[in-house]
Structure formats: C-alpha cells, structure tokens
Design a protein around this motif. Structure first.
Motif, short mmCIF file in Angstrom:
data_model
loop_
_atom_site.label_atom_id
_atom_site.label_comp_id
_atom_site.label_asym_id
_atom_site.label_seq_id
_atom_site.Cartn_x
_atom_site.Cartn_y
_atom_site.Cartn_z
N THR A 146 5.55 -1.43 2.26
CA THR A 146 7.01 -1.56 2.40
C THR A 146 7.71 -0.22 2.60
OG1 THR A 146 7.34 -1.42 0.01
CG2 THR A 146 7.18 -3.65 0.99
N ASP A 147 7.16 0.87 2.03
CA ASP A 147 7.89 2.14 1.94
C ASP A 147 9.19 1.94 1.15
OD1 ASP A 147 8.00 4.88 2.28
OD2 ASP A 147 8.91 4.81 4.26
N SER A 148 9.18 0.99 0.22
CA SER A 148 10.36 0.74 -0.63
C SER A 148 10.82 2.04 -1.28
CB SER A 148 9.99 -0.22 -1.77
OG SER A 148 9.68 -1.47 -1.28
N GLY A 168 -0.95 12.20 -0.84
CA GLY A 168 0.10 11.85 0.11
C GLY A 168 1.44 11.71 -0.59
N GLU A 169 2.58 11.48 0.07
CA GLU A 169 2.44 11.46 1.49
C GLU A 169 2.62 12.88 2.00
OE1 GLU A 169 6.21 8.76 1.71
OE2 GLU A 169 5.99 9.68 3.68
N ILE A 170 1.67 13.25 2.85
CA ILE A 170 1.64 14.60 3.40
C ILE A 170 1.66 14.51 4.91
CG2 ILE A 170 0.39 15.52 1.41
CD1 ILE A 170 -2.17 15.47 3.10
N SER A 188 0.80 -1.23 0.00
CA SER A 188 0.00 0.00 0.00
C SER A 188 0.83 1.28 0.00
CB SER A 188 -0.96 0.00 1.20
OG SER A 188 -0.26 0.26 2.40
N HIS A 189 2.16 1.15 0.01
CA HIS A 189 2.99 2.36 0.03
C HIS A 189 4.41 2.02 -0.41
CE1 HIS A 189 3.83 6.43 2.05
NE2 HIS A 189 5.03 6.01 1.66
N ALA A 190 4.74 2.37 -1.65
CA ALA A 190 6.11 2.18 -2.16
C ALA A 190 6.47 3.38 -3.00
CB ALA A 190 6.18 0.91 -3.01
N HIS A 191 7.77 3.64 -3.10
CA HIS A 191 8.24 4.73 -3.97
C HIS A 191 8.90 4.09 -5.18
CE1 HIS A 191 7.37 7.76 -0.89
NE2 HIS A 191 7.78 6.85 -0.02
N LEU A 192 8.07 3.65 -6.12
CA LEU A 192 8.58 2.86 -7.25
C LEU A 192 9.53 3.65 -8.14
CD1 LEU A 192 5.55 0.75 -8.53
CD2 LEU A 192 7.47 0.04 -7.10
ZN LIG Z 1 6.98 6.87 1.95
#
Ligand SMILES: [Zn+2]
Length: 255
Positions: A199-201, A89-91, A5-9
């Motif tokens: 993951t916040d990858s 987001g992300e804010i 639900s949250h990655a920086h691809l």
């Molecule tokens: Zn992030």
C-alpha cells in the motif's frame, strides 16, 4: 489472506495499534513496516518486536542524504542484525524533488547496499526520476546481494520491469497501478513469481480512494485490479503474492 509488503505504520496519519488489532479481520497475514530515517527505523523494529505479525525494514531515505551522519548509518547496521528486520529500505535515488545532491544520494545508497550485502538482506528500492542510475548501481551490486530485493511502488515502464527482473529483483505494485492512466498493459508479461503488492500507507490510496489516507487493508484493491488484468482468480493471485513475499524476505516467518 494478503501481506502488505510496504507500509509506514508509524506515520502519524495512521492508528497503528488499531490497524494491527484489525489485521486478521482485514485479511492481512503480515504487514511489513518501512523505516525512512534512523529514528523511525528504530521505532519500526520496536513495533515489530511487540507484534508477531509485523516485520520491519530499516533504512535511510534518499531525501535525507544531506543530513545523514555516520551515527545514522551505524544505527541501521546495528538494526540489520535484529531477528525481525527482514530487509534494508527504503533506499535508493530520488531526483524528482532533489536534483542538487545526486552524489550524496548515490553515496548513501551504496553505503546501505553494503550493509545489505554484509547481512545477506534483500533491499527495498525507492526510485523516482532516477531509474537509469538506480539500475546501474543495482546491476553493480546484484552479484553480491544474495537475496536481491524489491522495486517498491513500481511506476517505470515495461522495459525497466524486465531489466530489474533480469537482475533478480521483484516488482511491487502500490495503489497507483489502479489509477485510470496507469499503464497495466505489461503486467501479463511479468513472471507471476516476481510480483508483490503493497500500500505504501498512508500514501497512494488505490481507486476508489485516491487522494485519501491509505490503510494496509486497501492492499486488496490493488491485488484485485492486478488479478483482473491478469484474468486470474483473486485468491490464487493473493496466494501467489504471499509466496513471493516470503521468498524474497526470507527472514519473515509464516507464524
Ligand atoms: Zn514507502
């Protein structure tokens, strides 16, 4: 199957074409890629448009509060209307590294909450060393935020977990919940229908890969750790988080 639900691809440490090709093999149904400035928010939307199972969240990260222009905010607002943009987001607020621009951070946060209100989008919240201010602002906006949002990479205590849930927010856990010293004792107290995984990858690799570059496929290690803590069957837990992700990010389609 899981959703990261949250990655920086778009981060240069990741090979996003390869990651996207391998998604099904890695047990990933969808990946939500997160913008942090106007430029990579635009690029995230493009990536999502070109790949069915990628969705985008667009926004301006608190770190950049000093340099944000009206044009940047206009870009975020324009992107908010796109079909594949499912949240803002992300804010949020980050007083850990940046203490000297609190007012600017708060203004940037509120300006983007207004965009979320206007487009009925949930928000994806970053908060670090700023939980009380973050809570007060979200409390003020919650009645107008139709789909509320997600506390990303949650690393606050049980009291705040409950407080954000009471406001209607979801709690998302990243690799840091697997670390030896993380407090997992309150996980059992959380409503199951409020938990997401991410993951916040390329950041925050879960154990046993702590310190290495993180990949969306590692979301299963975080899910496994939480399922174990909840004494829950892994697959049931994964299914539950997938349902929760679709429930909060309503613009995301199942196929
Ligand atoms: Zn992030």
């Amino acid at each position: 199957m899981l959703i990261d639900s949250h990655a920086h691809l778009l981060n240069e440490e990741l090979n996003s074409p390869q990651l996207i090709r391998d998604m099904k093999k890695d047990g990933l149904e969808k990946i939500i890629t997160i913008g942090t400035d106007a430029k990579n928010s635009q690029a995230s939307v493009l990536l999502a448009k070109n790949n069915k199972d990628i969705y985008a969240i667009v926004g301006l990260y608190p770190e950049y509060a000093d340099d944000i222009t009206e044009e940047d905010l206009k870009t975020i607002e324009r992107l908010a209307a796109e079909d594949k943009v499912i949240g803002i987001g992300e804010i949020g607020l980050d007083y850990h590294v940046f203490q000297n621009n609190k007012e600017k951070q708060i203004k940037l946060f509120k300006d983007q909450l207004e965009i979320a209100v206007k487009y009925d989008l949930p928000v994806c919240i970053h908060t670090r060393s700023a939980v009380q201010d973050t809570y007060e602002i979200l409390k003020e906006y919650a009645p107008r935020l139709k789909n509320k949002g997600v506390m990303h990479c949650f690393s606050e205590n049980r009291e705040y977990a409950q407080k954000f849930i009471e406001l209607g927010f979801y709690i998302s856990f990243s690799g840091n919940i697997t670390f030896k010293k993380s407090d997992r004792s309150f996980l059992k107290e959380l409503p199951l229908d409020k938990i997401l995984v991410e993951t916040d990858s390329p950041h925050l690799s879960p154990e046993p890969y702590r310190g290495q570059v993180n990949f969306p496929a590692n979301v299963r290690l975080t899910a496994q750790k939480i399922a174990d803590e909840l004494e829950m069957d892994f697959e049931s837990f994964c299914n539950q988080t997938v349902e929760n992700t679709y429930r909060v990010y309503k613009k995301m389609k199942r196929d």
